[in-house]
Write an enzyme that holds these catalytic residues in place. Structure first.
Site, PDB file in Angstrom:
ATOM      1  N   VAL A  88       0.774  -1.223   0.020  1.00  0.00           N
ATOM      2  CA  VAL A  88       0.209  -0.116   0.030  1.00  0.00           C
ATOM      3  C   VAL A  88       0.775   1.445   0.081  1.00  0.00           C
ATOM      4  CG1 VAL A  88      -1.886   1.294   1.266  1.00  0.00           C
ATOM      5  CG2 VAL A  88      -1.997  -1.094   1.105  1.00  0.00           C
ATOM      6  N   GLY A 125       2.224   1.795  -3.450  1.00  0.00           N
ATOM      7  CA  GLY A 125       0.984   2.283  -4.337  1.00  0.00           C
ATOM      8  C   GLY A 125       0.614   3.554  -4.099  1.00  0.00           C
ATOM      9  N   GLU A 126       0.510   3.963  -2.677  1.00  0.00           N
ATOM     10  CA  GLU A 126       0.037   5.338  -2.525  1.00  0.00           C
ATOM     11  C   GLU A 126       1.052   6.250  -2.927  1.00  0.00           C
ATOM     12  OE1 GLU A 126      -1.725   8.195   1.051  1.00  0.00           O
ATOM     13  OE2 GLU A 126      -1.747   6.185   1.399  1.00  0.00           O
ATOM     14  N   SER A 127       2.435   6.011  -2.595  1.00  0.00           N
ATOM     15  CA  SER A 127       3.662   6.956  -3.184  1.00  0.00           C
ATOM     16  C   SER A 127       3.429   7.054  -4.520  1.00  0.00           C
ATOM     17  CB  SER A 127       4.809   6.309  -2.942  1.00  0.00           C
ATOM     18  OG  SER A 127       5.167   6.208  -1.548  1.00  0.00           O
ATOM     19  N   SER A 180      -0.039   9.211  -5.497  1.00  0.00           N
ATOM     20  CA  SER A 180      -0.089  10.514  -5.037  1.00  0.00           C
ATOM     21  C   SER A 180       0.751  11.319  -5.990  1.00  0.00           C
ATOM     22  CB  SER A 180       0.368  10.681  -3.378  1.00  0.00           C
ATOM     23  OG  SER A 180      -0.413   9.900  -2.527  1.00  0.00           O
TER      24      SER A 180
END
Length: 141
Positions: free
Chosen positions: A62, A65-67, A70
Site C-alpha cells: 500500500v 501504491g500510495e506513493s 499521490s
C-alpha cells in the site's frame, strides 16, 4: 534514473528532489523510475519491508501504491494545486519473500477535481502480487 516530464511543476520537482519522495518512501527503499500523470513506475526491495513470517508486508504494498498514486495525481493537478488521498484499497493476490517488486501506476480517471489510479505490483518474474486503487482529490492552494 527517474524520467521526469519537462513540463512538470518546478516546485513539485524541487520537493521531490529535496525529500527523495518523502521520509517514508526513503525508509522503504522506494526508487522512482518514471513519473507522469498517466503512468509512473517505482521499485521497492522486499528485504527490510517484511512482516513477522518473512513475507512482504501488505502495508508495504500500500505504501508503494500510495506513493505512486499521490505523485501521479500531484503531477496531474499542476502548478498551484495539490492532491489529497481520499480513498485507497488493495487486493493481495500472491506473496513474495525476496527480491525487488515493481509498481506500475496507470491513470483510470484524470479529472479536474478527482484523479484515480490503479497500481499493479509485480515480483521479479512479472507475477502480479497486488492491485492497489487510489483516488485523490485535487485542490487549489
Amino acid at each position: 534514473m527517474t524520467r521526469i516530464p519537462d513540463d512538470l511543476d518546478p516546485e513539485l520537482v524541487a520537493r521531490l528532489v529535496e525529500s527523495g519522495g518523502g521520509a517514508l518512501t526513503q525508509k522503504m527503499g522506494i526508487e522512482f523510475l518514471e513519473l507522469s500523470a498517466e503512468k509512473s513506475v517505482a521499485t521497492m526491495p522486499v528485504e527490510g519491508n517484511t512482516q513477522v513470517i518473512g513475507l512482504l508486508h501488505g502495508g508495504a504494498h500500500v505504501v508503494l501504491g500510495e506513493s505512486l498514486g499521490s505523485i501521479s495525481s500531484a503531477i496531474h493537478a499542476g502548478p498551484g494545486r495539490y492532491a489529497v488521498g481520499i480513498e485507497i484499497n488493495a487486493t493481495h493476490s500472491r506473496s513474495v519473500t525476496s527480491g525487488v517488486v515493481t509498481g506500475t501506476c496507470t491513470a483510470l480517471v484524470l479529472g479536474r477535481t478527482l484523479a484515480t489510479h490503479e497500481i499493479v505490483i509485480r515480483d521479479d518474474e512479472g507475477r502480479r502480487l497486488s492491485t492497489v486503487r487510489m483516488t485523490n482529490m485535487l485542490r487549489d492552494r
